[in-house]
Scaffold this motif. Structure first.
Motif, mmCIF file in Angstrom:
data_model
loop_
_atom_site.group_PDB
_atom_site.id
_atom_site.type_symbol
_atom_site.label_atom_id
_atom_site.label_comp_id
_atom_site.label_asym_id
_atom_site.label_seq_id
_atom_site.Cartn_x
_atom_site.Cartn_y
_atom_site.Cartn_z
ATOM 1 N N PRO A 73 0.769 -1.177 0.037
ATOM 2 C CA PRO A 73 0.079 -0.018 -0.044
ATOM 3 C C PRO A 73 0.770 1.364 -0.069
ATOM 4 C CG PRO A 73 -1.074 -1.547 1.573
ATOM 5 C CD PRO A 73 0.553 -2.036 0.799
ATOM 6 N N TYR A 74 0.418 2.264 -0.651
ATOM 7 C CA TYR A 74 1.090 3.506 -0.512
ATOM 8 C C TYR A 74 0.432 4.495 0.381
ATOM 9 C CZ TYR A 74 2.703 2.049 -5.260
ATOM 10 O OH TYR A 74 3.266 1.264 -6.169
ATOM 11 N N GLY A 75 1.123 5.713 0.504
ATOM 12 C CA GLY A 75 0.721 6.678 1.491
ATOM 13 C C GLY A 75 -0.605 7.236 1.597
ATOM 14 N N GLU A 76 -1.244 7.210 0.341
ATOM 15 C CA GLU A 76 -2.632 7.869 0.455
ATOM 16 C C GLU A 76 -3.510 7.084 1.171
ATOM 17 O OE1 GLU A 76 -0.719 7.517 -2.137
ATOM 18 O OE2 GLU A 76 -0.626 9.325 -3.348
ATOM 19 N N ARG A 77 -3.368 5.776 1.317
ATOM 20 C CA ARG A 77 -4.395 4.982 2.112
ATOM 21 C C ARG A 77 -3.956 4.478 3.554
ATOM 22 N NH1 ARG A 77 -4.284 -0.097 -1.441
ATOM 23 N NH2 ARG A 77 -2.422 0.801 -2.359
ATOM 24 N N MET A 78 -2.888 5.173 3.966
ATOM 25 C CA MET A 78 -2.446 4.894 5.244
ATOM 26 C C MET A 78 -1.873 6.077 5.956
ATOM 27 S SD MET A 78 -0.394 1.019 4.667
ATOM 28 C CE MET A 78 -0.394 0.874 6.376
ATOM 29 N N LYS A 79 -1.698 6.145 7.295
ATOM 30 C CA LYS A 79 -0.919 7.087 8.086
ATOM 31 C C LYS A 79 0.520 7.107 7.859
ATOM 32 C CE LYS A 79 -4.936 7.719 11.246
ATOM 33 N NZ LYS A 79 -5.330 7.536 12.617
ATOM 34 N N VAL A 80 1.032 8.086 7.977
ATOM 35 C CA VAL A 80 2.388 8.148 7.975
ATOM 36 C C VAL A 80 3.100 7.080 8.876
ATOM 37 C CG1 VAL A 80 4.899 9.293 8.264
ATOM 38 C CG2 VAL A 80 2.789 10.528 7.148
ATOM 39 N N GLU A 81 2.911 7.214 10.032
ATOM 40 C CA GLU A 81 3.505 6.332 11.095
ATOM 41 C C GLU A 81 3.081 4.663 10.897
ATOM 42 O OE1 GLU A 81 -0.317 7.929 13.030
ATOM 43 O OE2 GLU A 81 1.292 8.871 11.851
ATOM 44 N N GLU A 82 2.133 4.388 10.287
ATOM 45 C CA GLU A 82 1.661 3.105 9.848
ATOM 46 C C GLU A 82 2.500 2.667 8.559
ATOM 47 O OE1 GLU A 82 -2.415 3.498 8.867
ATOM 48 O OE2 GLU A 82 -3.303 3.046 11.006
ATOM 49 N N LEU A 83 2.559 3.646 7.715
ATOM 50 C CA LEU A 83 3.260 3.279 6.531
ATOM 51 C C LEU A 83 4.963 2.927 7.023
ATOM 52 C CD1 LEU A 83 2.825 3.405 3.526
ATOM 53 C CD2 LEU A 83 3.948 5.574 3.187
ATOM 54 N N GLU A 84 5.465 3.600 7.852
ATOM 55 C CA GLU A 84 6.725 3.374 8.214
ATOM 56 C C GLU A 84 7.037 2.138 8.853
ATOM 57 O OE1 GLU A 84 10.370 5.388 11.095
ATOM 58 O OE2 GLU A 84 8.602 6.622 10.567
ATOM 59 N N GLY A 85 5.953 1.706 9.767
ATOM 60 C CA GLY A 85 5.917 0.592 10.376
ATOM 61 C C GLY A 85 5.613 -0.506 9.592
ATOM 62 N N LEU A 86 5.032 -0.395 8.312
ATOM 63 C CA LEU A 86 4.779 -1.351 7.468
ATOM 64 C C LEU A 86 5.995 -1.974 6.487
ATOM 65 C CD1 LEU A 86 2.940 -3.197 5.599
ATOM 66 C CD2 LEU A 86 2.552 -1.195 4.276
ATOM 67 N N TYR A 87 6.732 -0.723 6.177
ATOM 68 C CA TYR A 87 7.721 -1.106 5.428
ATOM 69 C C TYR A 87 8.869 -1.506 6.013
ATOM 70 C CZ TYR A 87 5.899 0.870 1.009
ATOM 71 O OH TYR A 87 5.036 0.827 -0.171
ATOM 72 N N SER A 88 9.107 -1.002 7.593
ATOM 73 C CA SER A 88 10.024 -1.479 8.530
ATOM 74 C C SER A 88 9.940 -3.167 8.666
ATOM 75 C CB SER A 88 10.075 -1.014 9.572
ATOM 76 O OG SER A 88 10.760 -1.388 10.675
ATOM 77 N N MET A 89 8.603 -3.507 8.883
ATOM 78 C CA MET A 89 8.286 -4.842 8.800
ATOM 79 C C MET A 89 8.789 -5.726 7.555
ATOM 80 S SD MET A 89 5.985 -7.361 7.600
ATOM 81 C CE MET A 89 4.613 -6.333 7.008
ATOM 82 N N ILE A 90 8.601 -5.114 6.381
ATOM 83 C CA ILE A 90 8.832 -5.762 5.236
ATOM 84 C C ILE A 90 10.393 -5.887 5.138
ATOM 85 C CG2 ILE A 90 8.868 -5.363 2.476
ATOM 86 C CD1 ILE A 90 6.224 -3.854 2.775
#
Length: 450
Positions: free
Chosen positions: A301-318
């Motif tokens: 998912p890209y940023g438009e559909r997620m909050k910034v902090e959620e996005l950072e956590g997602l990609y860190s997990m990846i």
């Protein structure tokens, strides 16, 4: 002829056309020009995975006003292409300071055609936006105009297998382009742990099996042309000489049960259920890789559909899962935010610049290996350096400029147009060296087209 494509996929499309036997292949911006006969036009529509449309130019002229467009189009003998019973539509693409609105250009072309028939028969052919018999394309670059017949009809990204989709499905042409740019052709397992509606999985299976992307389409634009050769098209459509045997798994998963249900429908409709395994499974729950080595490719998912902090956590997990679970894989992640790639925390080996709709994106390649990066044998590092050099030489001009700006930390100068250099001169295409091009014949058949 002209094959239209998405920005940054021109080199891949040129290779596809050459493999089909095209001559005089030249790369432009979001297009590749080539020459060939009617059989090649049919083949390009059925077989090109990264083409959006195949256009057949019928008239080139210059115009410095709307009236000049009207007069030039009216000079053609339109009975060679249309009849009074033929419905048609006009698709206009305009890059010009002379004409500010593409719809106005399309309107003038339509008027010229309608008036040509009216002056001879007191009747006009009908315009149909939804399902025309013939689609015409007018391309204007400054004052140079090219009028073409659209041999594809609907955009070729509409393969025909998608019967359901998630909120933001990946374009089929982009998905195929991502896979082809990675170099994967079916020689290892393929995994997408955030598969959504299954587009990457389906395109990967069709590439691995040698199944033409147009095999599920109900029709092509050229089938309604007056010179349509049914026998020739049937021979091309039913030719299975490109079929290949595929012995590796294609595995997909997603955190959403709804997405997996949609993917399952699309996979079944594509006739690929026996080749693709899917399940409801969050990426973070992978403790063991589903296959020993291979390629992992995903479109998070890209940023438009997620909050910034959620996005950072997602990609860190990846990044954490790639490093600890997918050792021995080449991983490819598509995104458009530098911060997201930074959160992955892994050093990329290559970058591919792409467009997902209007978004300027990157697909980054990560070679996942045990130990530290510098622990690899010296020859591997030399090979990687050569691969990187070749990659950047072959990437498009815009991709190279974006790479340089990112590496140097530069911002685009205020007022600099994003359209600058969008129309570089065409250049002859030189294909990269290929291995054995002979394909194994796959057992079983595909739908017969009489």
């Amino acid at each position: 002829m002209v094959a239209k494509t998405m920005a940054e996929l021109e080199d891949v499309l040129a290779e596809e056309l050459i493999a089909l036997g095209a001559n005089d292949v030249e790369i432009g911006t979001r297009m590749v020009s080539f020459s060939g006969d009617k059989a090649l036009m049919y083949k390009a529509n059925v077989h090109c995975r990264t083409a959006l449309r195949i256009l057949k130019p019928i008239y080139n002229f210059k115009a410095n006003s709307a009236d000049e467009v009207y007069q030039a189009v009216k000079e053609l003998n339109w009975e060679e292409h249309l009849t009074l019973d033929t419905t048609f539509s006009i698709d206009a693409v305009v890059f010009s300071h002379i004409f500010s609105h593409s719809k106005f250009v399309a309107y003038k072309v339509k008027d010229a055609i309608a008036d040509w028939f009216y002056e001879r028969y007191d009747k006009r052919p009908s315009v149909s936006v939804s399902n025309p018999d013939v689609v015409l394309n007018i391309h204007v670059a400054h004052n140079k105009c090219t009028l073409s017949l659209d041999s594809s009809g609907e955009s070729l990204h509409k393969r025909g297998y998608r019967i359901a989709q998630t909120e933001a499905p990946l374009n089929e042409v982009l998905a195929a382009g991502m896979i082809l740019k990675s170099g994967w052709r079916g020689e290892s397992p393929f995994v997408d742990p955030m598969c959504g509606s299954g587009t990457l999985l389906i395109e990967a299976a069709m590439i691995a099996l040698g199944i033409p992307p147009g095999i599920h389409r109900q029709h092509f634009g050229f089938e309604k042309w007056s010179d349509f050769d049914q026998e020739l098209f049937s021979t091309i459509y039913n030719d299975e000489s490109g079929a290949k045997e595929f012995l590796h798994p294609i595995i997909g998963s997603d955190v959403s049960s709804k997405a997996i249900a949609i993917a399952d429908k699309n996979i079944k409709n594509a006739g690929l259920k026996k080749y693709i395994e899917i399940s409801v499974k969050p990426f973070q729950q992978y403790e063991v890789a589903p296959a020993a080595g291979g390629v992992l490719m995903t479109n998070p998912p890209y940023g438009e559909r997620m909050k910034v902090e959620e996005l950072e956590g997602l990609y860190s997990m990846i990044g954490e899962r790639l490093k600890h679970v997918f050792t021995g894989y080449r991983a490819y992640v598509l995104s458009y935010r530098k911060e997201s790639f930074d959160a992955i925390g892994l050093r990329h080996s290559r970058r591919f610049f792409l467009y997902n709709g209007a978004l300027e994106c990157e697909m980054r390649e990560y070679e996942i290996f045990a130990g530290k990066r510098d622990d690899r044998p010296k020859r591997d590092k030399i090979r990687e350096r050569r691969t990187d050099e070749d990659h950047y030489q072959r990437n498009s001009r815009e991709g190279y400029r974006r790479s340089q700006r990112a590496d140097q930390g530069e911002e685009r100068p205020r007022g600099e147009s994003r359209d600058a250099d969008r129309h570089p001169p065409k250049r002859p295409f030189e294909p990269r060296e290929r291995g054995d091009s002979k394909w194994e014949k796959k057992s079983g058949g595909r739908p017969f087209r009489p």
